[in-house]
Design an enzyme around this catalytic site. Structure first.
Site, mmCIF file in Angstrom:
data_model
loop_
_atom_site.group_PDB
_atom_site.id
_atom_site.type_symbol
_atom_site.label_atom_id
_atom_site.label_comp_id
_atom_site.label_asym_id
_atom_site.label_seq_id
_atom_site.Cartn_x
_atom_site.Cartn_y
_atom_site.Cartn_z
ATOM 1 N N GLU A 40 0.852 -1.196 0.000
ATOM 2 C CA GLU A 40 0.000 0.000 0.000
ATOM 3 C C GLU A 40 0.883 1.240 0.000
ATOM 4 O O GLU A 40 1.901 1.299 0.695
ATOM 5 C CB GLU A 40 -0.940 0.034 1.199
ATOM 6 C CG GLU A 40 -0.241 0.229 2.532
ATOM 7 C CD GLU A 40 -1.178 0.580 3.673
ATOM 8 O OE1 GLU A 40 -1.396 1.791 3.918
ATOM 9 O OE2 GLU A 40 -1.654 -0.350 4.344
ATOM 10 N N LYS A 128 -8.124 -3.799 10.188
ATOM 11 C CA LYS A 128 -6.792 -3.382 10.588
ATOM 12 C C LYS A 128 -6.833 -2.940 12.048
ATOM 13 O O LYS A 128 -7.428 -1.916 12.370
ATOM 14 C CB LYS A 128 -6.348 -2.245 9.662
ATOM 15 C CG LYS A 128 -5.161 -1.425 10.115
ATOM 16 C CD LYS A 128 -4.907 -0.320 9.096
ATOM 17 C CE LYS A 128 -4.116 0.827 9.677
ATOM 18 N NZ LYS A 128 -3.870 1.879 8.665
#
Length: 210
Positions: A40, A128
């Site tokens: 990412e 997350k």
């Protein structure tokens, strides 16, 4: 893409942010070359959208490429236009709904049980747990898995080698790793050292109990 399946397969997400866009791009490409398939690019880095666009061009259409620090709907739309195909958020903001409308699966940032329930209702692909190292580490993750035994958790925040091993042993689906993996590579530091760290983390996650 099926982000949950990809997380289960690769068990590692590299987080790239930096003030040198060229170095950040080279970091993304080196990580992928070393077999770190889930990367990412954080929008908190300099010219992050340009890094995503250039990385997408270099990687081709079929490689996964994520965007991190997605806060707003506009963040999600801009990153999607640049070529990102999954989104990572620090919390439960408007970027989640916009990303899902665009077909981008979301790894959503949560910390508390209430946030976990809210995120699941929003249809995210995985959760997350952030920041994990500052919030009890693997012990906290293990406690969360009591009421949420089948939830796909990805601890992020201060995840070094020891924290990664402990969290994977405690049942994490995958781990997200920033500076302990990327180091100063995205600021123009050594790509050779980055490659060594990438191999180390790949071995670590491969040896972790599924």
């Amino acid at each position: 893409m099926d982000l949950t399946a990809a997380l289960a397969t690769h068990r590692l997400v590299a987080i790239v942010r930096g003030d040198d866009p060229d170095a950040a791009l080279h970091t993304v490409l080196a990580l992928v070359e070393e077999g770190v398939d889930l990367v990412e690019v954080s929008l908190s880095g300099k010219d992050a959208l340009s890094v995503i666009e250039r990385a997408r061009h270099a990687l081709g259409p079929d490689r996964p490429l994520g965007v991190g620090t997605v806060l707003t709907a506009e963040d999600a739309r801009a990153a999607h236009s640049a070529g990102a195909d999954f989104a990572v958020t620090p919390g439960l903001g408007d970027g989640i709904g916009a990303a899902r409308e665009l077909g981008m699966p979301v790894l959503a940032g949560v910390l508390t049980p209430t946030e976990i329930i809210a995120a699941q209702a929003m249809g995210v692909a995985a959760l997350k747990i952030f920041p994990i190292a500052q919030s009890g580490g693997a012990a906290y993750l293990k406690a969360l898995r009591g009421p949420f035994p089948d939830t796909p958790f990805v601890p992020v925040g201060g995840v070094d080698e020891a924290v990664a091993r402990a969290c994977l042993a405690a049942g994490a689906l995958a781990v997200g790793v920033g500076s302990p993996l990327v180091g100063d590579a995205a600021e123009g530091g050594s790509i050779t050292a980055l490659r060594e760290r990438a191999r180390l983390f790949r071995t670590l996650v491969a040896e972790a109990t599924p």
